[in-house]
Design an enzyme around this catalytic site. Structure first.
Site, mmCIF file in Angstrom:
data_model
loop_
_atom_site.group_PDB
_atom_site.id
_atom_site.type_symbol
_atom_site.label_atom_id
_atom_site.label_comp_id
_atom_site.label_asym_id
_atom_site.label_seq_id
_atom_site.Cartn_x
_atom_site.Cartn_y
_atom_site.Cartn_z
ATOM 1 N N ASP A 143 0.982 -1.132 0.022
ATOM 2 C CA ASP A 143 -0.122 0.105 -0.094
ATOM 3 C C ASP A 143 0.930 1.344 -0.069
ATOM 4 O O ASP A 143 1.732 1.254 1.002
ATOM 5 C CB ASP A 143 -0.923 -0.161 1.405
ATOM 6 C CG ASP A 143 -1.628 1.315 1.459
ATOM 7 O OD1 ASP A 143 -2.255 1.343 2.433
ATOM 8 O OD2 ASP A 143 -1.655 2.120 0.588
ATOM 9 N N GLY A 144 0.492 2.168 -1.011
ATOM 10 C CA GLY A 144 1.789 3.189 -1.156
ATOM 11 C C GLY A 144 1.402 4.210 -0.001
ATOM 12 O O GLY A 144 2.435 4.653 0.473
ATOM 13 N N ASP A 161 0.592 8.073 -9.535
ATOM 14 C CA ASP A 161 -0.319 7.404 -10.772
ATOM 15 C C ASP A 161 -1.442 6.437 -9.970
ATOM 16 O O ASP A 161 -1.346 5.189 -10.272
ATOM 17 C CB ASP A 161 0.646 6.584 -11.553
ATOM 18 C CG ASP A 161 -0.211 6.083 -12.870
ATOM 19 O OD1 ASP A 161 0.391 5.226 -13.273
ATOM 20 O OD2 ASP A 161 -1.386 6.474 -12.938
ATOM 21 N N ASP A 164 -8.827 6.733 -9.258
ATOM 22 C CA ASP A 164 -9.510 7.836 -8.680
ATOM 23 C C ASP A 164 -9.544 7.695 -7.136
ATOM 24 O O ASP A 164 -9.403 6.153 -6.585
ATOM 25 C CB ASP A 164 -11.046 7.945 -9.075
ATOM 26 C CG ASP A 164 -11.063 8.323 -10.734
ATOM 27 O OD1 ASP A 164 -11.858 8.092 -11.526
ATOM 28 O OD2 ASP A 164 -10.033 9.187 -10.976
HETATM 29 N N1 SAM Z 1 -3.960 6.326 -14.738
HETATM 30 C C1 SAM Z 1 -4.792 5.539 -14.076
HETATM 31 C C2 SAM Z 1 -5.850 6.576 -13.410
HETATM 32 O O1 SAM Z 1 -5.628 7.904 -13.777
HETATM 33 O O2 SAM Z 1 -6.914 6.189 -13.216
HETATM 34 C C3 SAM Z 1 -4.338 4.868 -13.048
HETATM 35 C C4 SAM Z 1 -3.513 3.912 -13.465
HETATM 36 S S1 SAM Z 1 -2.724 2.802 -12.489
HETATM 37 C C5 SAM Z 1 -3.282 1.329 -12.965
HETATM 38 C C6 SAM Z 1 -3.323 2.643 -10.872
HETATM 39 C C7 SAM Z 1 -2.736 1.862 -9.943
HETATM 40 O O3 SAM Z 1 -3.098 2.318 -8.420
HETATM 41 C C8 SAM Z 1 -3.508 0.570 -9.866
HETATM 42 O O4 SAM Z 1 -2.648 -0.632 -10.662
HETATM 43 C C9 SAM Z 1 -3.982 0.052 -8.623
HETATM 44 O O5 SAM Z 1 -3.996 -1.330 -8.281
HETATM 45 C C10 SAM Z 1 -2.768 0.921 -7.728
HETATM 46 N N2 SAM Z 1 -3.477 1.254 -6.326
HETATM 47 C C11 SAM Z 1 -4.492 1.627 -5.844
HETATM 48 N N3 SAM Z 1 -4.316 1.959 -4.546
HETATM 49 C C12 SAM Z 1 -3.079 1.966 -4.297
HETATM 50 C C13 SAM Z 1 -2.475 2.156 -3.058
HETATM 51 N N4 SAM Z 1 -3.087 2.493 -1.996
HETATM 52 N N5 SAM Z 1 -1.055 1.860 -3.058
HETATM 53 C C14 SAM Z 1 -0.488 1.569 -4.208
HETATM 54 N N6 SAM Z 1 -1.028 1.182 -5.414
HETATM 55 C C15 SAM Z 1 -2.321 1.560 -5.507
#
Ligand code: SAM
Length: 296
Positions: A143-144, A161, A164
């Site tokens: 988790d980021g 990145d 939403d």
């Molecule tokens: N460009 C896209 C958008 O604007 O909607 C986002 C693309 S990228 C695939 C988003 C990534 O963030 C996903 O792979 C998702 O699994 C990851 N993600 C979501 N929540 C997260 C978190 N808390 N920590 C790390 N990664 C996360």
């Protein structure tokens, strides 16, 4: 959400409140993964191969260059000497691909869902284009928000990145998260985040700007037009402890780009500069509240 091969349409319903839906024709249903998140990959005549995550369009092979170039090159060319980069989210590998085109020493990519990386490498390899095999990239599945809370290492650039602000993605939009990111940013460092579609999320967008102002003195936004992110221009937050970075001149950007000899399809020094020119309806949404006067 899914449609049989060649027969159906997939409808994205992330903007229900705004009374807005986007439907894409499915010419081929490629893969579905039902894990921590529901991931669906399908083909579409206009956007090529498309990934949705929990019903929201994340990336398409047709227009990903817009978002990935702007999220990467605006930050790195504005700074001019980035060595250590932290990417939060970004499991499709598109931001990493563009960042690795710069002479960076190290990228740490923190993605919460391993299934996204595996699915993207197998079904949409043109997005990462080998970025995950680059020795400069450290992939961390975590988790980021937890990663930045516990990390000590410093970075010249941080790129958020994220999807939403819903589900796991919501943790990447809080003031505690931004404060932790700021702590990891070297002096003069730069941070860029995806900040959604101002036309559809006006109220949220204004609050988002306020949250950022609670952590960074200098908060700016730039825009890009990503065709599959429907609802008008997408906003990106630009944050730095060096307020001059947001207005680096076109001539300086030209020189830095020439030095690298990058072929791009969206980012150019002129597009970079122009992206910070916000139309009044968006500038008004993020304008700091007027200071209270004795008259109130
Ligand atoms: N460009 C896209 C958008 O604007 O909607 C986002 C693309 S990228 C695939 C988003 C990534 O963030 C996903 O792979 C998702 O699994 C990851 N993600 C979501 N929540 C997260 C978190 N808390 N920590 C790390 N990664 C996360």
């Amino acid at each position: 959400m899914t449609a049989p091969a060649g027969a159906g349409w997939i409808t994205e319903a992330v903007n229900e409140e705004a009374g807005f839906r986007t439907s894409l024709k499915v010419t081929r249903a490629v893969r579905e993964v039902h894990g921590e998140q529901t991931l669906v990959v399908f083909d579409n005549p206009s956007f090529g191969r498309v990934l949705t995550l929990d019903g929201a369009i994340q990336v398409t092979t047709g227009d990903e260059f817009v978002y990935h170039e702007m999220m990467s090159h605006v930050a790195l060319f504005a700074h001019g000497a980035v060595r250590d980069v932290l990417v939060l989210g970004g499991g499709d590998g598109g931001v990493a691909r563009e960042v690795l085109r710069h002479p960076v020493s190290r990228i740490t990519l923190v993605e919460i869902d391993r299934a996204v990386v595996d699915l993207m490498v197998s079904e949409m390899p043109s997005i990462s284009r080998g970025a995950f095999d680059d020795p400069r990239l450290d992939l961390v599945i975590d988790d980021g928000a937890r990663f930045v809370r516990e990390a000590e290492a410093e970075f010249d650039a941080i790129i958020v990145d994220s999807p939403d602000p819903m589900g796991a993605g919501a943790a990447l939009f809080t003031s505690a998260f931004y404060a932790d990111c700021r702590r990891l940013l070297r002096p003069g460092g730069v941070m860029v985040c995806q900040s959604g579609m101002p036309f559809l999320t006006g109220g949220w967008f204004g609050g988002h700007a306020e949250t950022l102002r609670g952590v960074f003195e200098d908060v700016a936004f730039f825009l890009s037009t990503v065709p599959s992110y429907t609802g008008g221009p997408m906003a990106h937050a630009f944050l730095s402890t060096d307020p001059s970075l947001k207005s680096v001149s076109e001539a300086t950007l030209e020189k830095r780009a020439e030095g690298l000899g990058l072929a791009t399809r969206y980012w150019t020094p002129a597009v970079h500069r122009a992206a910070f020119a916000l139309p009044p309806y968006i500038a008004d949404l993020v304008a700091p509240p007027a200071p209270l006067t004795p008259e109130g």
